[in-house]
Design an enzyme around this catalytic site. Structure first.
Site, short mmCIF file in Angstrom:
data_model
loop_
_atom_site.label_atom_id
_atom_site.label_comp_id
_atom_site.label_asym_id
_atom_site.label_seq_id
_atom_site.Cartn_x
_atom_site.Cartn_y
_atom_site.Cartn_z
N ASN A 388 0.82 -1.25 -0.13
CA ASN A 388 0.00 -0.05 0.34
C ASN A 388 1.10 1.26 0.00
O ASN A 388 1.77 0.96 0.44
CB ASN A 388 -1.03 0.07 1.22
CG ASN A 388 -0.27 0.08 2.57
OD1 ASN A 388 0.00 1.19 2.99
ND2 ASN A 388 -0.02 -0.95 3.07
N CYS A 443 -23.73 9.24 -3.64
CA CYS A 443 -25.06 8.99 -4.44
C CYS A 443 -25.06 7.71 -5.39
O CYS A 443 -26.10 7.30 -5.31
CB CYS A 443 -25.51 10.25 -5.02
SG CYS A 443 -24.20 10.74 -6.34
#
Length: 847
Positions: A388, A443
């Site tokens: 990472n 959304c």
């Protein structure tokens, strides 16, 4: 069960190759001749990959020379004059599902090679007309290597790159224009090619390789190279240095180079037996991650000095089944044991003289009491194999602060990279920033998914909410208020307790048996896949239009279709079973793992819609409490919080997420994903394969040799490779940049100014000391995110008289603090000029 375990152990490799290629490998037979350092690398990689059978062939005895090149040959093999095929039991250990046999039959021009017809792939170097199998040859000569493969005229590539096709939305097409594209992989430079042919002809003429460092042999090979050049169409100029270096070092063997070439060569084997990815374009010349690196370090003799030398390794993880097919130091009996301790012990089997110290602690800000400045300064070089960006950036910053060289690397499937970072010579990892990972808008997740990645992330969020977050809040509330009687009493007295309503809500819905767990899962099904769709279509009917007159539901927005529960639909059934099991675990309800049909019937109101959200008042809380007053005392005030674990296929986590994601995908007419793909995306699994890991670790070890040897800047190389295409690209390391403050005063990321103070040293003394020592006066002093001195800030002028001890407030064991300073610009209105970090010692080191 056997196939299940094999696929589980190779799970990350499946993401690289796919199931079809994996099945082809599991049916392939490979013949490998030559068990030197390169041969054992190839054997290791293809056995870990999971072929069906391997026959290793060698007629030579183990020599002392082999101890530094073959990690499976030990001193007793040399003493007892064993054949190099004595590596067989060690290779067999790597993968119990691969049959490994050995052969010592002599191979030469007179050998009948018809026996090779039983193999799909052979490492065979004799010239034959109409070879019966796929032919491959590979050699390492000192710092040089070459690869050659012949898969035959009828070989078919089924997948050239392995990349997933991208799905995009095309809004319009303005013009169509056809173009011809040509792809080309450049061959190795003709000068190296000429030198390699000269080496072949030298061997044929004298029946040996040139002697090490022999000037006479080097001159003879140079003459051969010149004559070869005259026969070539382009008549390339012979590079005398290349020819002589090849001659002097041809008998040598560099283990890291063998690891790199072995990784590339092994990938070619897998291509041959699967048709996956593009084969090598013949000649390649090369001159010059944790388990592989440790192996390379052991073969190189790193950390074996009598007075000095140590290899320190750390990894907080335990060994999982999925590690076994690419981390060759681990065996099935090592599962659930610490990686670092196991790897350290296995590395000592390769080189007993190695001094190695394993740690279990993660390297992060929380462990700086362990990995402190003294720890870093005691290391000559830092090597990372992280997965990472955040961890890379942190270790890079620690290496810069302590002036330590850093070798960074990583792989993703068949791709890999290496980066060499050397103090005062190169830029650091933090000098360049990768584009941030794209986050899915809220959304989109909540109401307008357009891709399977959206539905998988939604399902992962639902898992976290229902089985981790809500149980955590429930437990936190009842840890704060451990007595139900006390809660009732305080609510009755008019007190409003934070989180009370949610805790009581969870308590009121708590299932007490398996049937109620099923009912709860069934209610969730109706809520997620029916009521939510009805609510959204109620708010935005299909004919809804925007202000500009365009339809609301148009690409990429997809209108949902409510799903009616079907008991006989396997996907519906899977969601209920997996969800019910997880609820049972959270609420500590006993159940039987094997659940058969039919076992429940739950009636629901198909026309119900969730009402609009209404804020909850304290009065509502009190009413809920009073309604539950008679039963609350009989409930267990604890829930089991589940932590998502992708690698345990028995815990049901991936089963739930797969079913939930695919149901939502069906609701939005999105192509579903199988369990394997869902697991990769939900678990953020990085695809991995042993071949790329081996190649990258070899390249890192080659750079380590340069760093230890204090080579000049021009010697260091960064690398990007993709074994699928295949391509290996070397680039020069980025040279460190100098930043000028003004008046010729410059600094780089590796520079650090130092100021030594004393107990009564004030901020003004610090500023004056910087000016006197470095010729420029700071106008701003910052400690991390804390502004110690900014002249325009109210009250900061008064701080000039305060001592550094009072301003910084160091802990008792803190000897110094790193500060950031900046300087006034030459022109008013411009930004302040940055400066290097300044390390301020509270007391002079000599005191």
């Amino acid at each position: 069960m056997l196939a299940y375990f094999v696929f589980l152990a190779c799970s990350r490799q499946r993401y690289v190759l796919g199931d079809t290629a994996m099945q082809k490998m599991a049916q392939s037979h490979v013949f490998l001749s030559g068990m030197g350092g390169l041969g054992v690398e190839i054997a290791k990689n293809i056995v870990l990959a999971g072929i069906k059978a391997l026959t290793i062939h060698d007629t030579k005895q183990c020599k002392t020379w082999d101890l530094g090149t073959n990690f499976f040959i030990h001193e007793d093999d040399v003493i007892n004059l064993r054949n190099r095929s004595a590596t067989l039991p060690h290779i067999t250990e790597l993968n119990p599902y691969v049959h490994v046999a050995s052969s010592t039959v002599p191979l030469d021009e007179t050998t009948d090679v018809s026996f090779l017809k039983q193999y799909q792939f052979s490492f065979f170097c004799l010239k034959q007309n109409n070879p019966p199998t796929l032919i491959f040859s590979r050699y390492v000569y000192g710092i040089w290597s070459r690869l050659f493969c012949d898969f035959g005229d009828e070989f078919e590539v089924l997948d050239t790159t392995g990349e997933e096709p991208k799905e995009i939305f095309i809004s319009n097409i303005t013009q169509v224009r056809a173009r011809n594209h040509a792809a080309m992989i450049c061959p190795a430079p003709l000068q190296i090619h000429t030198a390699m042919i000269a080496l072949n002809q030298f061997q044929e003429k004298f029946d040996r390789l040139p002697n090490i460092g022999c000037l006479q042999d080097a001159e003879e090979m140079l003459k051969i190279a010149v004559s070869i050049s005259e026969t070539l169409e382009s008549k390339p100029q012979v590079n005398e240095d290349i020819v002589k270096w090849l001659s002097r070092t041809a008998q040598g063997f560099l283990a890291p180079l063998a690891a790199t070439v072995g990784g590339v060569a092994s990938q070619e084997v897998l291509k041959a037996v699967t048709g996956k990815f593009s084969p090598l374009q013949q000649w390649v010349g090369c001159g010059a991650i944790g388990c592989e690196m440790l192996k390379n370090f052991a073969l190189l003799g790193v950390g074996t000095g009598q007075d000095k030398g140590m290899v320190t390794i750390t990894d907080p993880d335990l060994i999982e089944k999925s590690n076994l097919n690419r981390q060759f130091l681990f065996r099935p009996h090592h599962i659930q044991k610490p990686k670092s301790y196991t790897a350290a012990a296995a590395t000592l089997n390769i080189n007993p003289q190695l001094k190695i110290e394993p740690y279990l602690n993660k390297v992060c800000p929380a462990t700086e009491n362990i990995y402190n400045d003294e720890f870093y300064t005691n290391q000559d070089i830092i090597v990372t194999a992280l997965d990472n960006v955040e961890a890379r950036r942190y270790i890079d910053s620690r290496c810069i602060a302590n002036l330590r060289p850093l070798l960074d690397s990583g792989t993703m499937g068949t791709k890999g990279h290496t980066e060499t970072i050397v103090p005062h010579l190169t830029e650091s990892y933090n000098s360049h920033r990768d584009p941030p990972e794209e986050e899915i808008p809220f959304c989109t997740l909540k109401s307008f998914p357009a891709a399977i990645e959206h539905t998988i992330q939604w399902a992962r969020d639902k898992f976290e909410s229902a089985f981790s977050h809500k149980p955590s809040l429930f437990n936190k509330f009842w840890q704060t208020y451990p007595s139900a009687e006390e809660v009732l009493q305080r609510i009755k007295s008019g007190e409003s307790l934070e989180g009370c309503f949610q805790a009581i809500k969870s308590l009121s819905r708590r299932p007490r048996n398996w049937t109620q767990c099923v009912e709860l899962a069934r209610i969730k099904f109706e809520k997620y896949f029916n009521h939510k769709a009805l609510q959204l279509l109620h708010s935005f009917p299909l004919d809804t239009r925007l202000k500009d007159g365009s339809l609301f539901w148009q690409s990429p927005k997809r209108p949902p279709s409510p799903i009616k529960f079907d008991f006989n639909d396997p996907l519906h059934y899977s969601f209920i079973v997996s969800g019910a099991k997880l609820f049972a675990r959270v609420y500590c309800v006993p159940f039987t793992e094997k659940v058969g049909k039919p076992f429940w019937v739950v009636q629901t109101d198909e026309n119900a819609r969730k009402p609009d959200h209404i804020p909850v008042s304290s009065e509502d809380e009190r009413n809920a409490i009073f309604q539950l007053e008679k039963t609350i005392l009989s409930y267990d005030l604890h829930m089991k919080m589940l932590s998502f674990e992708k690698d345990d296929d028995d815990n049901g986590h991936i089963d739930f997420i797969t079913a939930a994601s695919n149901l939502r995908a069906k609701m939005y007419n999105i192509e579903p994903a199988d369990r394997l793909k869902t697991k990769r995306i939900a678990g953020k699994i990085i695809p991995a394969i042993a071949t790329a890991t081996a190649a990258v670790s070899g390249l890192v070890a080659l750079e380590l040799i340069k760093v230890v040897g204090k080579h000049p800047f021009e010697a260091y190389k960064n690398c990007f490779l993709n074994l699928a295409i295949p391509i290996i690209v070397f680039t020069e390391a980025a040279e460190v940049r100098k930043t000028e403050i003004r008046n010729g005063i410059t600094f780089t990321i590796w520079d650090r100014w130092t100021i030594y103070g004393k107990e009564d040293f004030t901020l003004l003394d610090f500023i004056n000391a910087v000016r006197e020592k470095y010729g420029i006066e700071p106008t701003m002093v910052v400690q991390g995110v804390k502004m110690l001195y900014v002249p325009v800030m109210p009250g900061h002028i008064k701080r000039l008289k305060l001592t550094m001890q009072k301003l910084v407030k160091p802990s008792a064991d803190k000897k110094y603090v790193d500060l950031t300073v900046s300087f006034a610009p030459e022109t008013d209105g411009d930004e302040d000029l940055p400066g290097p970090p300044v390390r301020y010692y509270f007391i002079h080191e000599d005191n």
